[in-house]
Design a protein around this motif. Structure first.
Motif, PDB file in Angstrom:
ATOM      1  N   TRP A  11     -29.066 -20.050 -34.878  1.00 53.27           N
ATOM      2  CA  TRP A  11     -30.323 -19.662 -35.453  1.00 53.27           C
ATOM      3  C   TRP A  11     -30.918 -19.059 -34.212  1.00 53.27           C
ATOM      4  O   TRP A  11     -31.110 -19.456 -33.053  1.00 53.27           O
ATOM      5  N   GLN A  12     -31.275 -17.736 -34.183  1.00 53.19           N
ATOM      6  CA  GLN A  12     -32.087 -16.927 -33.385  1.00 53.19           C
ATOM      7  C   GLN A  12     -33.562 -16.547 -33.583  1.00 53.19           C
ATOM      8  O   GLN A  12     -34.101 -16.381 -34.658  1.00 53.19           O
ATOM      9  N   THR A  13     -34.404 -17.084 -32.418  1.00 55.07           N
ATOM     10  CA  THR A  13     -35.780 -16.574 -32.537  1.00 55.07           C
ATOM     11  C   THR A  13     -36.124 -15.578 -31.678  1.00 55.07           C
ATOM     12  O   THR A  13     -35.865 -15.552 -30.487  1.00 55.07           O
ATOM     13  N   PHE A  14     -37.033 -14.610 -32.226  1.00 57.87           N
ATOM     14  CA  PHE A  14     -37.421 -13.512 -31.107  1.00 57.87           C
ATOM     15  C   PHE A  14     -38.737 -12.973 -31.880  1.00 57.87           C
ATOM     16  O   PHE A  14     -39.108 -13.387 -32.939  1.00 57.87           O
ATOM     17  N   ASP A  15     -39.327 -12.390 -30.803  1.00 58.26           N
ATOM     18  CA  ASP A  15     -40.866 -11.854 -31.251  1.00 58.26           C
ATOM     19  C   ASP A  15     -40.803 -10.350 -31.500  1.00 58.26           C
ATOM     20  O   ASP A  15     -39.851  -9.630 -30.847  1.00 58.26           O
ATOM     21  N   ALA A  16     -41.572  -9.894 -32.503  1.00 56.79           N
ATOM     22  CA  ALA A  16     -41.654  -8.735 -33.007  1.00 56.79           C
ATOM     23  C   ALA A  16     -42.762  -8.419 -33.709  1.00 56.79           C
ATOM     24  O   ALA A  16     -43.329  -9.238 -34.879  1.00 56.79           O
ATOM     25  N   ASP A  36     -46.043  -8.658 -33.294  1.00 53.29           N
ATOM     26  CA  ASP A  36     -47.082  -9.946 -33.051  1.00 53.29           C
ATOM     27  C   ASP A  36     -46.830 -11.074 -34.134  1.00 53.29           C
ATOM     28  O   ASP A  36     -47.477 -11.711 -34.557  1.00 53.29           O
ATOM     29  N   MET A  37     -45.246 -11.278 -34.257  1.00 48.93           N
ATOM     30  CA  MET A  37     -44.941 -12.336 -34.972  1.00 48.93           C
ATOM     31  C   MET A  37     -43.577 -12.970 -34.394  1.00 48.93           C
ATOM     32  O   MET A  37     -42.892 -12.382 -33.630  1.00 48.93           O
ATOM     33  N   ARG A  38     -43.409 -14.211 -34.831  1.00 49.42           N
ATOM     34  CA  ARG A  38     -42.249 -14.861 -34.506  1.00 49.42           C
ATOM     35  C   ARG A  38     -41.162 -14.673 -35.473  1.00 49.42           C
ATOM     36  O   ARG A  38     -41.421 -15.299 -36.449  1.00 49.42           O
ATOM     37  N   LEU A  39     -40.095 -14.184 -35.211  1.00 49.39           N
ATOM     38  CA  LEU A  39     -39.055 -14.008 -36.259  1.00 49.39           C
ATOM     39  C   LEU A  39     -37.760 -14.969 -36.075  1.00 49.39           C
ATOM     40  O   LEU A  39     -37.488 -15.136 -34.794  1.00 49.39           O
ATOM     41  N   VAL A  40     -37.233 -15.479 -37.152  1.00 44.81           N
ATOM     42  CA  VAL A  40     -35.981 -16.595 -37.148  1.00 44.81           C
ATOM     43  C   VAL A  40     -34.819 -15.630 -37.746  1.00 44.81           C
ATOM     44  O   VAL A  40     -35.218 -15.383 -39.025  1.00 44.81           O
ATOM     45  N   SER A  41     -33.883 -15.577 -37.351  1.00 45.00           N
ATOM     46  CA  SER A  41     -32.676 -14.916 -37.699  1.00 45.00           C
ATOM     47  C   SER A  41     -31.545 -15.516 -37.745  1.00 45.00           C
ATOM     48  O   SER A  41     -31.409 -16.497 -36.815  1.00 45.00           O
ATOM     49  N   HIS A  42     -30.278 -15.229 -38.484  1.00 42.94           N
ATOM     50  CA  HIS A  42     -29.144 -15.886 -38.447  1.00 42.94           C
ATOM     51  C   HIS A  42     -27.906 -14.934 -38.611  1.00 42.94           C
ATOM     52  O   HIS A  42     -28.191 -13.876 -39.207  1.00 42.94           O
ATOM     53  N   PRO A  43     -26.807 -14.972 -37.951  1.00 45.12           N
ATOM     54  CA  PRO A  43     -25.873 -14.073 -38.233  1.00 45.12           C
ATOM     55  C   PRO A  43     -25.488 -13.755 -39.593  1.00 45.12           C
ATOM     56  O   PRO A  43     -25.369 -14.625 -40.299  1.00 45.12           O
ATOM     57  N   GLY A  44     -25.308 -12.790 -39.823  1.00 45.91           N
ATOM     58  CA  GLY A  44     -25.155 -12.355 -41.268  1.00 45.91           C
ATOM     59  C   GLY A  44     -26.014 -11.955 -41.963  1.00 45.91           C
ATOM     60  O   GLY A  44     -25.810 -11.343 -43.151  1.00 45.91           O
ATOM     61  N   PHE A  74     -29.374  -9.380 -42.718  1.00 43.09           N
ATOM     62  CA  PHE A  74     -29.474  -8.214 -42.367  1.00 43.09           C
ATOM     63  C   PHE A  74     -30.485  -7.962 -41.291  1.00 43.09           C
ATOM     64  O   PHE A  74     -31.432  -8.528 -41.283  1.00 43.09           O
ATOM     65  N   GLY A  75     -30.144  -7.013 -40.207  1.00 43.85           N
ATOM     66  CA  GLY A  75     -30.994  -6.848 -39.382  1.00 43.85           C
ATOM     67  C   GLY A  75     -30.995  -7.985 -38.116  1.00 43.85           C
ATOM     68  O   GLY A  75     -31.829  -8.181 -37.411  1.00 43.85           O
ATOM     69  N   HIS A  76     -30.151  -8.877 -38.085  1.00 44.03           N
ATOM     70  CA  HIS A  76     -30.203 -10.123 -37.121  1.00 44.03           C
ATOM     71  C   HIS A  76     -30.512  -9.850 -35.699  1.00 44.03           C
ATOM     72  O   HIS A  76     -29.862  -8.878 -35.094  1.00 44.03           O
ATOM     73  N   GLY A  77     -31.585 -10.540 -35.435  1.00 45.81           N
ATOM     74  CA  GLY A  77     -32.144 -10.480 -33.887  1.00 45.81           C
ATOM     75  C   GLY A  77     -32.646  -9.110 -33.658  1.00 45.81           C
ATOM     76  O   GLY A  77     -33.109  -8.971 -32.551  1.00 45.81           O
ATOM     77  N   LYS A  78     -32.984  -8.340 -34.734  1.00 43.50           N
ATOM     78  CA  LYS A  78     -33.851  -7.113 -34.339  1.00 43.50           C
ATOM     79  C   LYS A  78     -34.630  -6.620 -35.609  1.00 43.50           C
ATOM     80  O   LYS A  78     -34.236  -6.831 -36.636  1.00 43.50           O
ATOM     81  N   GLU A 100     -33.271 -19.162 -46.198  1.00 43.05           N
ATOM     82  CA  GLU A 100     -33.613 -20.004 -44.980  1.00 43.05           C
ATOM     83  C   GLU A 100     -34.242 -19.424 -44.272  1.00 43.05           C
ATOM     84  O   GLU A 100     -34.999 -19.984 -43.210  1.00 43.05           O
ATOM     85  N   ALA A 101     -33.789 -18.352 -43.333  1.00 43.58           N
ATOM     86  CA  ALA A 101     -34.298 -17.462 -42.511  1.00 43.58           C
ATOM     87  C   ALA A 101     -35.668 -17.201 -42.576  1.00 43.58           C
ATOM     88  O   ALA A 101     -36.787 -17.212 -41.780  1.00 43.58           O
ATOM     89  N   CYS A 102     -35.948 -16.466 -43.972  1.00 38.85           N
ATOM     90  CA  CYS A 102     -37.232 -16.371 -44.316  1.00 38.85           C
ATOM     91  C   CYS A 102     -38.196 -17.534 -44.205  1.00 38.85           C
ATOM     92  O   CYS A 102     -39.401 -17.523 -43.854  1.00 38.85           O
ATOM     93  N   ARG A 103     -37.750 -18.877 -44.848  1.00 31.94           N
ATOM     94  CA  ARG A 103     -38.593 -19.874 -44.750  1.00 31.94           C
ATOM     95  C   ARG A 103     -38.851 -20.292 -43.298  1.00 31.94           C
ATOM     96  O   ARG A 103     -40.292 -20.672 -43.067  1.00 31.94           O
ATOM     97  N   ARG A 104     -37.999 -20.117 -42.470  1.00 38.50           N
ATOM     98  CA  ARG A 104     -38.136 -20.483 -40.995  1.00 38.50           C
ATOM     99  C   ARG A 104     -39.258 -19.583 -40.326  1.00 38.50           C
ATOM    100  O   ARG A 104     -40.075 -19.956 -39.474  1.00 38.50           O
ATOM    101  N   THR A 105     -39.096 -18.336 -40.786  1.00 36.76           N
ATOM    102  CA  THR A 105     -39.921 -17.273 -40.105  1.00 36.76           C
ATOM    103  C   THR A 105     -41.519 -17.491 -40.572  1.00 36.76           C
ATOM    104  O   THR A 105     -42.308 -17.416 -39.850  1.00 36.76           O
ATOM    105  N   LEU A 106     -41.527 -18.050 -41.985  1.00 37.42           N
ATOM    106  CA  LEU A 106     -42.859 -18.097 -42.358  1.00 37.42           C
ATOM    107  C   LEU A 106     -43.615 -19.463 -41.902  1.00 37.42           C
ATOM    108  O   LEU A 106     -44.671 -19.388 -41.202  1.00 37.42           O
ATOM    109  N   ARG A 107     -42.712 -20.580 -41.510  1.00 39.79           N
ATOM    110  CA  ARG A 107     -43.036 -21.609 -40.842  1.00 39.79           C
ATOM    111  C   ARG A 107     -43.638 -21.347 -39.435  1.00 39.79           C
ATOM    112  O   ARG A 107     -44.663 -21.765 -38.984  1.00 39.79           O
TER     113      ARG A 107
END
Length: 329
Positions: free
Chosen positions: A150-155, A157-165, A167-171, A226-233
């Motif tokens: 799981w990768q967390t990055f800022d974009a 004005d939000m904190r986004l959580v992404s996972h390999p596989g 779409f748009g992982h990490g960017k 799951e990535a979307c749930r984590r981003t919202l949290r």
């Protein structure tokens, strides 16, 4: 029935027709379904297909309480970090020293698997190769639950959580940025009931929820959901997130706005199936005067489909690579 896909043809050659398999992250091949009692996949559409055929189909994020009834076979994904996640997951949920075979296409990177297994402290034996595919054998070792992918990055004005596989992982991809710019200018400011179709890591859902809209996010992939749930949290935002094959989980529910950056790739192949259903069935899920917003590569044949499904539509943005379309029900 013979296997249709190259990876499954290699398995058919090696195991024969009497095999009993337990595939992980499998492709859609009827031969594989017929020789398997159960499978594990992040893809809810494929799981539903197997369940309809009276096969057990599990999500990697559901509680795991069974042992494999057959030879475990991991289908290696094109995203190597995702492949490593699947290996760690198998090592975490299965007993030590469980045999696991790994199959994949050469152009998908299967030849890197021996090095990856060595890095993880796992054995590796080459079993067979044909059809530009290779089959390896390994055994599970004790590992913790796979959280490091799981990768967390800022974009934006939000904190986004992404996972390999996902779409748009990490960017944040260019099309999504163009869509959000258009939404900022033209979406009504009052709170709306909005559906984010193909939510990915949740950037559109979080952006909409941050502006006070009631968001439902859906994606066919359990990793994306799951990535979307984590981003919202991460952003202390509310939203409902569902695994859904396009509209399958929505049971006729209607929305003021449907927003999507729809996928058109399935692994390396182009597939218009999900995006076509998104457009064709939108009228069944939009309120009167409801809006469908899409961003897509400029070369994709969506204008004709929008015209047939919803009548008039407009192009709100066009940077020559991507276009943002809006149609009203």
């Amino acid at each position: 029935m013979s296997a249709q896909l190259p990876t499954c043809q290699l398995l058919e050659r090696y195991y024969g027709q009497a095999a009993r398999l337990w595939p992980v992250s499998p492709p859609d091949d009827t031969w594989l379904l017929n020789l398997s009692a159960a499978m594990v996949s992040d893809n809810v559409a494929l799981r539903e297909q197997w369940q309809t055929s009276a096969r057990q189909a599990m999500s990697p994020f559901a509680p795991f309480d069974c042992l494999p009834d057959g030879q475990v076979v991991l289908f290696w994904p094109k995203a190597h970090q995702l492949g490593k996640w699947w290996l760690a997951w198998l090592c975490h949920v299965l007993p030590d020293d469980t045999p696991v075979d790994i199959v994949g296409e050469h152009q998908g990177g299967i030849k890197r698997v021996p090095k990856i297994l060595d890095e993880l402290g796992m054995a590796c034996d080459k079993l067979d190769n044909a059809r530009r595919c290779t089959l390896f054998a390994t055994r599970t070792v004790n590992m913790a639950a796979p959280e490091s992918a799981w990768q967390t990055f800022d974009a934006l004005d939000m904190r986004l959580v992404s996972h390999p596989g996902v779409f748009g992982h990490g960017k944040v991809d260019e099309g999504t940025q163009l869509l959000l710019q258009a939404l900022e200018k033209a979406l009504p400011k009052k709170p709306l009931k909005v559906l984010d179709m193909g939510c990915g890591d949740g950037i559109i859902s979080a952006w909409l929820a941050k502006r006070g809209h009631a968001v439902t996010a859906v994606d066919v992939s359990a990793f994306a959901a799951e990535a979307c749930r984590r981003t919202l949290r991460e952003n202390a935002l509310e939203g409902r997130v569902l695994e859904s094959d396009v509209y399958s989980a929505l049971d006729g529910e209607r929305f003021d706005v449907i927003v999507s950056n729809p996928p058109f790739h399935q692994e390396r192949d182009i597939s218009y199936g999900p995006s076509s259903r998104l457009i064709d069935q939108a009228v069944e899920h939009l309120q009167a005067k409801g809006q469908l917003w899409l961003v897509a590569n400029a070369f994709l044949p969506y204008p004709e489909r929008l015209q047939r499904a919803l009548g008039e539509f407009e192009t709100l943005s066009d940077n020559r690579r991507f276009r943002v379309y809006r149609a009203v029900n």
